[in-house]
Design an enzyme around this catalytic site. Structure first.
Site, PDB file in Angstrom:
ATOM      1  N   LYS A 140       0.844  -1.203   0.000  1.00 24.85           N
ATOM      2  CA  LYS A 140       0.000   0.000   0.000  1.00 24.85           C
ATOM      3  C   LYS A 140       0.882   1.257   0.000  1.00 24.85           C
ATOM      4  CE  LYS A 140      -1.696   1.578   4.065  1.00 24.85           C
ATOM      5  NZ  LYS A 140      -1.428   2.995   4.368  1.00 24.85           N
ATOM      6  N   ASN A 141       1.910   1.267   0.840  1.00 28.30           N
ATOM      7  CA  ASN A 141       2.698   2.488   1.015  1.00 28.30           C
ATOM      8  C   ASN A 141       3.714   2.715  -0.097  1.00 28.30           C
ATOM      9  OD1 ASN A 141       1.169   2.952   3.219  1.00 28.30           O
ATOM     10  ND2 ASN A 141       2.743   2.453   4.725  1.00 28.30           N
ATOM     11  N   CYS A 146      -4.573  12.476  13.531  1.00 33.57           N
ATOM     12  CA  CYS A 146      -5.345  11.235  13.388  1.00 33.57           C
ATOM     13  C   CYS A 146      -5.074  10.389  14.636  1.00 33.57           C
ATOM     14  CB  CYS A 146      -4.952  10.485  12.120  1.00 33.57           C
ATOM     15  SG  CYS A 146      -3.288   9.847  12.174  1.00 33.57           S
ATOM     16  N   ARG A 169       0.038  14.904  12.439  1.00 38.67           N
ATOM     17  CA  ARG A 169       0.637  14.586  11.134  1.00 38.67           C
ATOM     18  C   ARG A 169       1.124  15.877  10.457  1.00 38.67           C
ATOM     19  NH1 ARG A 169      -1.050   9.345   9.847  1.00 38.67           N
ATOM     20  NH2 ARG A 169       0.750   9.241   8.480  1.00 38.67           N
ATOM     21  N   ASP A 174       4.996   0.775  12.040  1.00 38.32           N
ATOM     22  CA  ASP A 174       3.759   0.150  11.547  1.00 38.32           C
ATOM     23  C   ASP A 174       3.595  -1.288  12.019  1.00 38.32           C
ATOM     24  OD1 ASP A 174       3.732   1.831   8.307  1.00 38.32           O
ATOM     25  OD2 ASP A 174       3.274   2.501  10.333  1.00 38.32           O
ATOM     26  N   ARG A 214      -8.539  -0.374   5.202  1.00 36.29           N
ATOM     27  CA  ARG A 214      -7.712   0.631   4.534  1.00 36.29           C
ATOM     28  C   ARG A 214      -6.394   0.036   4.065  1.00 36.29           C
ATOM     29  NH1 ARG A 214      -6.221   5.412   7.885  1.00 36.29           N
ATOM     30  NH2 ARG A 214      -5.001   5.606   5.988  1.00 36.29           N
TER      31      ARG A 214
HETATM   32  C1  EPZ Z   1       4.404   7.063   6.262  1.00 39.87           C
HETATM   33  O1  EPZ Z   1       3.633   8.116   6.793  1.00 39.87           O
HETATM   34  C2  EPZ Z   1       3.480   5.839   6.228  1.00 39.87           C
HETATM   35  N1  EPZ Z   1       2.321   6.104   5.394  1.00 39.87           N
HETATM   36  C3  EPZ Z   1       3.019   5.494   7.646  1.00 39.87           C
HETATM   37  O2  EPZ Z   1       2.265   4.294   7.565  1.00 39.87           O
HETATM   38  C4  EPZ Z   1       4.254   5.227   8.502  1.00 39.87           C
HETATM   39  O3  EPZ Z   1       3.854   4.970   9.837  1.00 39.87           O
HETATM   40  C5  EPZ Z   1       5.180   6.454   8.476  1.00 39.87           C
HETATM   41  O4  EPZ Z   1       5.537   6.773   7.106  1.00 39.87           O
HETATM   42  C6  EPZ Z   1       6.468   6.231   9.246  1.00 39.87           C
HETATM   43  O5  EPZ Z   1       7.154   5.139   8.710  1.00 39.87           O
HETATM   44  C7  EPZ Z   1       2.441   6.013   4.040  1.00 39.87           C
HETATM   45  O6  EPZ Z   1       3.504   5.740   3.511  1.00 39.87           O
HETATM   46  C8  EPZ Z   1       1.190   6.238   3.247  1.00 39.87           C
HETATM   47  P1  EPZ Z   1       6.453  10.498   8.206  1.00 39.87           P
HETATM   48  P2  EPZ Z   1       4.228   9.635   6.743  1.00 39.87           P
HETATM   49  O7  EPZ Z   1       6.304  11.797   7.489  1.00 39.87           O
HETATM   50  O8  EPZ Z   1       5.098   9.797   5.572  1.00 39.87           O
HETATM   51  C9  EPZ Z   1       7.172  13.645  11.659  1.00 39.87           C
HETATM   52  C10 EPZ Z   1       0.390   2.921   7.808  1.00 39.87           C
HETATM   53  O9  EPZ Z   1      -0.011   2.374   8.849  1.00 39.87           O
HETATM   54  N2  EPZ Z   1       7.027  14.648  10.592  1.00 39.87           N
HETATM   55  O10 EPZ Z   1       7.593   9.605   7.840  1.00 39.87           O
HETATM   56  O11 EPZ Z   1       3.072  10.555   6.904  1.00 39.87           O
HETATM   57  C11 EPZ Z   1       5.872  12.918  11.940  1.00 39.87           C
HETATM   58  O12 EPZ Z   1       5.078  13.631  12.887  1.00 39.87           O
HETATM   59  C12 EPZ Z   1       0.857   4.359   7.869  1.00 39.87           C
HETATM   60  O13 EPZ Z   1       0.478   2.369   6.696  1.00 39.87           O
HETATM   61  C13 EPZ Z   1       7.326  15.973  10.861  1.00 39.87           C
HETATM   62  O14 EPZ Z   1       7.688  16.326  11.983  1.00 39.87           O
HETATM   63  O15 EPZ Z   1       5.100   9.667   8.076  1.00 39.87           O
HETATM   64  C14 EPZ Z   1       6.363  11.596  12.500  1.00 39.87           C
HETATM   65  O16 EPZ Z   1       6.672  11.771  13.880  1.00 39.87           O
HETATM   66  C15 EPZ Z   1       0.585   5.005   9.215  1.00 39.87           C
HETATM   67  N3  EPZ Z   1       7.191  16.894   9.867  1.00 39.87           N
HETATM   68  C16 EPZ Z   1       7.662  11.337  11.744  1.00 39.87           C
HETATM   69  O17 EPZ Z   1       8.062  12.612  11.221  1.00 39.87           O
HETATM   70  C17 EPZ Z   1       6.800  16.552   8.591  1.00 39.87           C
HETATM   71  O18 EPZ Z   1       6.723  17.430   7.714  1.00 39.87           O
HETATM   72  C18 EPZ Z   1       7.537  10.356  10.587  1.00 39.87           C
HETATM   73  O19 EPZ Z   1       6.471  10.801   9.785  1.00 39.87           O
HETATM   74  C19 EPZ Z   1       6.507  15.188   8.336  1.00 39.87           C
HETATM   75  C20 EPZ Z   1       6.639  14.253   9.344  1.00 39.87           C
END
Ligand code: EPZ
Length: 422
Positions: free
Chosen positions: A22-23, A117, A122, A309, A401
């Site tokens: 999915k990701n 969420c 996020r 995850d 999802r």
């Molecule tokens: C991706 O989300 C995945 N989703 C998530 O999987 C996964 O948990 C996550 O990466 C971490 O591996 C998809 O790929 C669709 P991040 P993403 O930006 O990209 C902080 C699932 O269950 N952050 O890597 O949205 C954020 O708060 C989902 O399949 C900032 O501070 O996650 C978090 O603490 C859930 N500023 C950390 O970084 C930003 O601009 C990682 O978030 C962006 C993120």
């Protein structure tokens, strides 16, 4: 709304085939906005999230269909609309991955700010800092929408490190946008997840010039235009990890086909310490466990560390270990909605900030529980399959999802999961 009724106590035995990731699918589907040529993407799982992104891409002018081999065809025919509205983003935060492609190709992107969420805040500040570094002339917040506008993007050095490591979708946005920027972009502190590698490979199949994807430093030389492609996405490592736990928690034996064990090294490391047998086969893995499970400590990290995850799923397993385990969540410190529900089933979980003490218990008892987010729901299904008696998991739309036909796959290897209307 649907509910799962699960009869616990059976040991799973047999074979499961892992679906496409999915990701990986979501940012690759969004990247099709970068070209007018037709893209064929194979192994895109038919999930609520991918269906949702298809609807959003259609509002953005893409014609999308599946052929008889179930491959997804995406062809952009109208580039006039540049808005991903609140309705779209509210239901799936990953919709943010259209931001970079829209801006790079159409010079304008209007995308609703994703709210928080169940797993926590996020933010997208790193995404926006990356686009600023690429010379975006205007980035503003207008009635809850990010409006980014720029006649062109200029390659530059972009730093994507944040307090929790890098950002996966932030890297996807900048990587995609940089393919059409003028000159060279170097992304420092890029996410190294296999899904980013898959996106980089897909973009290169469109004619982009990317090297270093999968490492913290990615180099992109911008091109004038991208072509079409016929591309197969990687298997879902999180689905595979979830089913590895299913074999272990039920004391069964499963062979998972279409599984890339090199994407699961941190998970296999923990499972081995717990006492779970993981035998690597060709593009597959066989998983079984002894009855006694050892307690371990787990800390979630960016890839190649232990994936956030799979935190909830391992927590369900460690509820039954002989002793106390410690789980620390370093990516989404509030990602613990599953604790209260597992405790309703007799688990002994105590949260201290971003850390949870998991006191092993002899058994879990079936109970009515509530799903809250995608991976927490999977943890409740895992717990229900091993619990004594019946477990009812409400709001399984969360699980739909990210897991294609999870009850069918599990029932085929001995689970007793019935989907009913709540
Ligand atoms: C991706 O989300 C995945 N989703 C998530 O999987 C996964 O948990 C996550 O990466 C971490 O591996 C998809 O790929 C669709 P991040 P993403 O930006 O990209 C902080 C699932 O269950 N952050 O890597 O949205 C954020 O708060 C989902 O399949 C900032 O501070 O996650 C978090 O603490 C859930 N500023 C950390 O970084 C930003 O601009 C990682 O978030 C962006 C993120």
């Amino acid at each position: 709304m649907d509910m799962f009724i699960i009869q616990g106590g059976t040991r799973l035995r047999g074979d499961i085939t892992i679906s496409g990731a999915k990701n990986a699918a979501l940012p690759i589907m969004a990247a099709c906005l970068l070209t007018r040529h037709e893209c064929v993407i194979r192994s895109v799982p038919d999930l609520a999230d991918t269906q949702h992104l298809i609807k959003l891409l259609e509002t953005l002018g893409a014609k999308i269909w599946r052929d008889e081999s179930d491959a997804l065809h995406i062809k952009v025919e109208d580039e006039s609309c540049c808005l991903a509205d609140y309705e779209s983003v509210r239901r799936m935060r990953a919709s943010i991955c259209v931001l970079g492609p829209l801006l790079a190709r159409r010079h304008l992107a209007e995308v609703s700010m994703p709210g928080g969420c169940a797993i926590g805040d996020r933010p997208i500040n790193l995404h926006l800092r990356g686009l600023e570094a690429l010379g975006t002339q205007k980035i503003s917040l207008e009635s809850g929408n990010i409006v980014a506008e720029s006649p062109y993007l200029k390659g530059s050095e972009v730093f994507l490190g944040g307090p929790f490591g890098s950002t996966v979708l932030g890297t996807a946005n900048i990587l995609s946008a940089a393919t059409l920027a003028r000159g060279r972009t170097v992304i420092e502190s890029a996410a190294c997840e296999p899904e980013i590698v898959d996106l980089g490979n897909f973009l290169n199949s469109l004619g982009a010039k990317i090297t270093g994807h999968g490492t913290p430093r990615i180099t992109i030389d911008g091109v004038e235009e991208l072509q079409g492609s016929d591309y197969e996405i990687i298997p879902d490592r999180i689905e595979a990890g979830t089913f590895m736990v299913a074999a272990a928690i039920t004391n069964g034996e499963l062979t998972l086909h279409n599984c890339r064990t090199e994407h699961l090294m941190a998970v296999i490391d923990r499972l081995n310490l717990i006492g779970v047998e993981v035998e690597r086969l060709t593009n597959a893995v066989r998983v079984s466990s002894a009855r006694r499970l050892n307690p371990v400590d787990i800390t979630t990290q960016p890839y190649p560390g232990f994936p956030t995850d799979l935190q909830a799923q391992l927590m369900a397993l460690l509820c039954l270990a002989d002793g106390n385990s410690i789980i620390t969540e370093k990516i989404f410190p509030d990602r613990f909605m599953h604790i209260a529900e597992l405790n309703r089933m007799g688990a002994r979980l105590r949260k201290e900030g971003p850390t949870v003490v998991v006191q092993g218990v002899r058994e879990l008892i079936g109970a009515p529980v509530m799903a809250s987010d995608l991976r927490a729901s999977a943890a409740l299904v895992l717990a229900g399959m091993v619990a004594q008696g019946q477990t009812e998991v409400r709001r399984v739309y969360h699980i739909d999802r990210g897991y294609y036909g999870i009850e069918d796959k599990l029932n085929k290897v001995g689970a007793h999961i019935e989907r009913v209307k709540e």
